[in-house]
Write an enzyme that holds these catalytic residues in place. Structure first.
Site, PDB file in Angstrom:
ATOM      1  N   GLU A   1       0.797  -1.228   0.000  1.00 52.10           N
ATOM      2  CA  GLU A   1       0.000   0.000   0.000  1.00 52.10           C
ATOM      3  C   GLU A   1       0.834   1.284   0.000  1.00 52.10           C
ATOM      4  O   GLU A   1       0.523   2.222   0.714  1.00 52.10           O
ATOM      5  CB  GLU A   1      -0.916   0.021   1.242  1.00 52.10           C
ATOM      6  CG  GLU A   1      -1.890  -1.122   1.296  1.00 52.10           C
ATOM      7  CD  GLU A   1      -2.634  -1.194   2.628  1.00 52.10           C
ATOM      8  OE1 GLU A   1      -3.828  -1.501   2.612  1.00 52.10           O
ATOM      9  OE2 GLU A   1      -2.024  -0.929   3.688  1.00 52.10           O
TER      10      GLU A   1
HETATM   11  C1  TNX Z   1      -4.568  -3.718   4.966  1.00 54.31           C
HETATM   12  S1  TNX Z   1      -3.268  -5.795   3.544  1.00 54.31           S
HETATM   13  C2  TNX Z   1      -3.284  -3.520   5.408  1.00 54.31           C
HETATM   14  C3  TNX Z   1      -3.068  -2.942   6.727  1.00 54.31           C
HETATM   15  C4  TNX Z   1      -4.350  -2.658   7.434  1.00 54.31           C
HETATM   16  C5  TNX Z   1      -5.350  -3.750   7.163  1.00 54.31           C
HETATM   17  C6  TNX Z   1      -6.626  -3.642   7.914  1.00 54.31           C
HETATM   18  C7  TNX Z   1      -2.000  -5.058   4.075  1.00 54.31           C
HETATM   19  C8  TNX Z   1      -0.747  -5.647   3.754  1.00 54.31           C
HETATM   20  N1  TNX Z   1      -2.145  -3.923   4.761  1.00 54.31           N
HETATM   21  O1  TNX Z   1      -2.265  -1.801   6.625  1.00 54.31           O
HETATM   22  O2  TNX Z   1      -4.073  -2.586   8.792  1.00 54.31           O
HETATM   23  O3  TNX Z   1      -5.624  -3.748   5.790  1.00 54.31           O
HETATM   24  O4  TNX Z   1      -7.420  -4.763   7.730  1.00 54.31           O
END
Ligand code: TNX
Length: 579
Positions: free
Chosen positions: A363
């Site tokens: 992300e």
């Molecule tokens: C996605 S999936 C994230 C996290 C968040 C989470 C909450 C991923 C690698 N990162 O940063 O905490 O969703 O469900």
């Protein structure tokens, strides 16, 4: 719907249990074994008027013949034979002495102490585990004694967790327990077992909310009961930096005081971290530390202005958004950024005996793609220089310059979204392997359906990943059926992450993790479904390796153990929980 229950059993601080237990057991990581396996009856007769018994995750084979049981008693000894056996026996002894009040001395079988009918033998010797599987074991019990045997101490430890589950649940109590009505009996049993996947993980996000060492130790003990062997600690994120780094002291001085919602901060000193690593190693659990880079870095950017492109430190962040922070790829910041990457990965690797270092990569929505690829190259170069094998979230597969063996962690859905499948396959094409954490079934921060409006239930958990997620959804997926083209051998394992934006304290954590983590543990450990069930896209089949009725029954038995441990789990419907 069942409501959340709190239980009366007293909780002992994890530290006191930790202190009771012998130290210094080496970590042993092993490869899984493909064992052509059929599951025999996994459910034994009721024990001590409590629940149907059985083991979670389901073993390759478990028979409970109708013979006289074994009874653990005042004079029982733990007879250890072979290298590393005594330490495993001692870890079991430390648990069982507290609840039974028995002495349970560990004696050296090599000194001629033959195991008597009231003893438990702990044996490490070549040729004991099914097909020599490194974490495999056998367990035999009856009125003539108990024998746990494995080729490795890790296998013997897994055997001891099956032993723990087959004993009356009161064995878990952290105070002297009233002896069960039938005594401390173990049914006559014959178990042969080995794991399907080598990496069976639980992830705790200690960045969004910080969890003290004692909570982490408790969690380790409980995941070990399910034969999980990896604790992945998500140590850094926008809301907090949770690990001491001597060469960059502001990371914790300025970057660790906050968390989501203004709930205060915290961080692990190096001694804290070593305590976690040691306690985990005694349970043959490897700690995988994660520093999330280049996004999810607001806490670090706040602590060190020189890591920001404009040289200005951002404010601390206590919200729940993702994807707004990034390290700076610009050449003007290259000296500081590369020094930061080298120092952080070096110090982290130095305090981590396990083979893996997780460098994040997810992300990074505020990082232009060219900068992302440049930063991933520099991050992975710094990480690889420590000698560790790197793990990254699947977005890192965009890079075609990953160091040898880099592992990709898949977090898209059971039906891959956008380019998640291609990004994941990229790790395998570059010689690495994959950990599967499909968010719609394996993310433990997804809400349960029909959450009660109780003091905790209504505010816990998120729904973005096609949530809520039922126990049956967590149980009903198959690792080889997600990313097209991935073979069994490409899959290092399975992991269940707990993100903690909405989870601030141990009872919340326990409520979200249990019982769904047991479903993930069974997928990671137990034999693969038959080829015909897989061809039909039905990993859960009546009487097959993954049988829902059997799972529910064995889970009820596990629930009694969690009750005795004082775990605040969600008593989901469909499971014949024991009151
Ligand atoms: C996605 S999936 C994230 C996290 C968040 C989470 C909450 C991923 C690698 N990162 O940063 O905490 O969703 O469900």
């Amino acid at each position: 719907m069942p409501r959340r229950t709190r239980n009366a059993a007293r909780r002992a601080p994890g530290a006191s249990r930790a202190a009771l237990v012998a130290r210094g057991v080496a970590i042993s990581l092993v490869t899984g074994l493909a064992l052509a396996a059929t599951l025999t009856a996994c459910t034994a007769p009721a024990k001590n008027g409590e629940a149907m018994t059985g083991i979670v995750p389901a073993p390759i084979s478990a028979d409970y013949p109708d013979r006289a049981p074994f009874t653990l008693e005042q004079n029982s000894r733990l007879v250890a034979k072979g290298e590393g056996a005594a330490a495993v026996a001692e870890t079991f002894g430390a648990l069982a002495r507290v609840s039974t009040g028995f002495g349970l001395p560990v004696v050296d079988g090599a000194d001629g102490a033959d195991a008597a009918a009231s003893d438990i033998a702990f044996v490490v010797a070549a040729g004991e585990a099914p097909d020599g599987a490194a974490e495999g074991y056998t367990l035999e019990s009856g009125s003539d004694g108990v024998r746990l045997a494995a080729d490795t101490p890790a296998g013997l430890f897994r055997a001891s967790q099956s032993l723990r589950q087959l004993l009356p649940a009161a064995i878990e109590r952290t105070d002297a327990a009233k002896p069960p009505a039938d005594g401390w009996t173990l049914p006559a049993a014959s178990v042969a077992d080995a794991p399907r996947f080598a990496y069976r993980g639980s992830m705790l996000d200690v960045a969004r909310h910080f969890f003290p060492v004692e909570d982490v130790l408790d969690h380790i003990d409980r995941i070990a009961l399910l034969k999980l062997n990896v604790l992945h600690l998500h140590l850094t994120d926008d809301q907090g930096w949770r690990i001491q780094i001597d060469s960059w002291p502001e990371l914790t001085a300025a970057g660790a005081t906050t968390s989501v919602g203004g709930d205060g901060g915290g961080f692990y000193t190096k001694d804290d971290y070593r305590r976690i690593v040691e306690y985990a190693a005694e349970r043959f659990v490897t700690v995988v530390p994660e520093v999330d880079l280049p996004g999810h870095t607001n806490a670090a950017l706040h602590a060190y202005p020189e890591l920001n492109c404009d040289g200005v430190a951002p404010k601390p962040y206590e919200g729940m958004e993702v994807g707004f922070s990034s390290l700076c790829a610009s050449p003007e910041r290259a000296e500081a950024t590369d020094r930061f990457l080298a120092d952080v990965t070096r110090e982290l690797a130095e305090m981590t005996p396990g083979p893996w270092l997780h460098v994040g990569g997810d992300e990074s929505l505020a990082t232009p793609q060219a900068d992302y690829l440049d930063l991933v190259r520099r991050i992975t170069a710094a990480g690889a220089a420590t000698g560790k094998t790197l793990i990254g979230w699947h977005e890192m597969g965009a890079s075609r310059e990953l160091p040898a063996g880099t592992v990709g962690q898949y977090w898209s859905y059971v039906e891959p979204q956008e380019d998640a499948a291609e990004l994941t396959t990229s790790f395998v094409e570059q010689g690495g392997s994959v950990i599967l954490s499909p968010a719609d079934v394996a993310y433990l921060d997804m809400k349960y359906p029909d959450d009660p409006d109780g003091p905790l239930g209504s505010k816990l958990g998120l729904t973005w990943a096609d949530g809520p997620t039922t126990l049956e959804e967590a149980y009903g997926w198959e690792p080889t059926a997600i990313v097209p083209g991935l073979a069994e051998a490409d899959i290092l394992g399975v992991e269940a992450p707990l993100w903690t934006e909405t989870i601030a304290a141990a009872p919340d954590l326990e409520y979200m993790v249990f019982p769904r983590i047991a479903a993930i543990a069974e997928i990671a450990w137990s034999p693969a479904p038959s080829a015909s069930a897989l061809a039909e896209g039905r990993p859960v089949t009546d009487g097959g390796a993954r049988d829902l009725d059997s799972f529910h029954g064995r889970l009820a038995s596990l629930g009694a153990h969690l009750d005795a441990l004082g775990v605040s789990y969600r008593k989901v419907g469909g499971v014949p929980w024991v009151d």
